[in-house]
Design a protein around this motif. Structure first.
Motif, short mmCIF file in Angstrom:
data_model
loop_
_atom_site.label_atom_id
_atom_site.label_comp_id
_atom_site.label_asym_id
_atom_site.label_seq_id
_atom_site.Cartn_x
_atom_site.Cartn_y
_atom_site.Cartn_z
N THR A 91 0.84 -1.20 0.00
CA THR A 91 0.00 0.00 0.00
C THR A 91 0.87 1.24 0.00
N ILE A 92 0.30 2.34 -0.50
CA ILE A 92 1.01 3.61 -0.56
C ILE A 92 0.00 4.72 -0.25
N ASN A 93 0.43 5.73 0.50
CA ASN A 93 -0.50 6.81 0.82
C ASN A 93 -0.63 7.77 -0.36
N GLY A 94 -1.53 8.73 -0.20
CA GLY A 94 -1.91 9.58 -1.32
C GLY A 94 -0.79 10.42 -1.92
N ILE A 95 0.13 10.87 -1.07
CA ILE A 95 1.21 11.74 -1.55
C ILE A 95 2.53 10.99 -1.64
N ALA A 96 2.45 9.66 -1.56
CA ALA A 96 3.61 8.79 -1.80
C ALA A 96 4.75 9.01 -0.82
N THR A 97 4.41 9.36 0.41
CA THR A 97 5.46 9.52 1.42
C THR A 97 5.63 8.27 2.28
N ASN A 98 4.65 7.39 2.23
CA ASN A 98 4.72 6.17 3.05
C ASN A 98 4.24 4.97 2.26
N THR A 99 4.92 3.85 2.50
CA THR A 99 4.54 2.57 1.90
C THR A 99 4.61 1.48 2.96
N TYR A 100 3.92 0.38 2.67
CA TYR A 100 3.96 -0.76 3.59
C TYR A 100 3.76 -2.03 2.77
N TYR A 101 4.47 -3.10 3.16
CA TYR A 101 4.46 -4.33 2.39
C TYR A 101 4.14 -5.53 3.26
N ALA A 102 3.56 -6.54 2.62
CA ALA A 102 3.44 -7.84 3.27
C ALA A 102 4.84 -8.43 3.42
N ASP A 103 5.05 -9.18 4.48
CA ASP A 103 6.36 -9.77 4.72
C ASP A 103 6.81 -10.65 3.55
N SER A 104 5.86 -11.30 2.90
CA SER A 104 6.19 -12.25 1.84
C SER A 104 6.78 -11.57 0.60
N VAL A 105 6.59 -10.26 0.45
CA VAL A 105 7.09 -9.57 -0.74
C VAL A 105 8.11 -8.48 -0.40
N LYS A 106 8.31 -8.21 0.87
CA LYS A 106 9.22 -7.14 1.28
C LYS A 106 10.61 -7.38 0.73
N GLY A 107 11.18 -6.35 0.13
CA GLY A 107 12.51 -6.46 -0.46
C GLY A 107 12.50 -6.94 -1.90
N ARG A 108 11.36 -7.42 -2.38
CA ARG A 108 11.26 -7.89 -3.77
C ARG A 108 10.31 -7.03 -4.60
N PHE A 109 9.25 -6.55 -3.98
CA PHE A 109 8.24 -5.74 -4.68
C PHE A 109 8.36 -4.29 -4.23
N THR A 110 8.03 -3.38 -5.14
CA THR A 110 8.03 -1.95 -4.82
C THR A 110 6.77 -1.29 -5.37
N ILE A 111 6.04 -0.62 -4.50
CA ILE A 111 4.87 0.14 -4.91
C ILE A 111 5.25 1.59 -5.08
N SER A 112 4.70 2.22 -6.12
CA SER A 112 4.95 3.64 -6.35
C SER A 112 3.72 4.22 -7.05
N ARG A 113 3.69 5.53 -7.16
CA ARG A 113 2.57 6.17 -7.84
C ARG A 113 3.03 7.44 -8.52
N ASP A 114 2.32 7.80 -9.58
CA ASP A 114 2.54 9.05 -10.28
C ASP A 114 1.20 9.76 -10.32
N ASN A 115 1.01 10.72 -9.44
CA ASN A 115 -0.29 11.38 -9.33
C ASN A 115 -0.61 12.22 -10.56
#
Length: 124
Positions: free
Chosen positions: A50-74
């Motif tokens: 998950t990522i917040n609206g202004i892309a300052t914070n993200t959080y990952y499930a343990d199973s994907v941490k370090g392998r997946f990256t969430i980002s956004r372009d508003n």
């Protein structure tokens, strides 16, 4: 009201990478927290990132941490999920979701809007 359309899924070998995209309609995209979930055959839909609206914070499930990256372009009303070092157990339909709640949401019912999903298949 937000409409979400995912793309970028496909078939990839273990160790490979994919980038998923989720395009959102509407003019207030930055006011939505965005999340990615996945559902494998015979399993419950589970939180991925998950990522917040202004892309300052993200959080990952343990199973994907370090392998997946969430980002956004508003500016493009789009959220991305970069999938690296893929494993066969990552095989699932991946869904993006939008929430008007503030913060980082990891539970399905915190999200009001969902896309139709995109299939990711990882071969061994």
């Amino acid at each position: 009201q937000v409409q979400l359309v995912e793309s970028g899924g496909g078939l990839v070998q273990a160790g490979g990478s994919l980038r998923l995209s989720c395009a959102a309609s509407g003019r207030t995209f930055s006011s939505y927290a965005m999340g990615w979930f996945r559902q494998a055959p015979g399993k419950e839909r589970e939180f991925v990132a998950t990522i917040n609206g202004i892309a300052t914070n993200t959080y990952y499930a343990d199973s994907v941490k370090g392998r997946f990256t969430i980002s956004r372009d508003n500016a493009k009303n789009t959220v991305y999920l970069q999938l690296n070092s893929l494993k066969p157990e990552d095989t699932a339909i991946y869904y993006c979701a939008a929430s008007r709640a503030v913060g980082l949401m990891t539970v399905r019912n915190q999200y009001a809007y969902w896309g139709q999903g995109t299939q990711v298949t990882v071969s061994s």
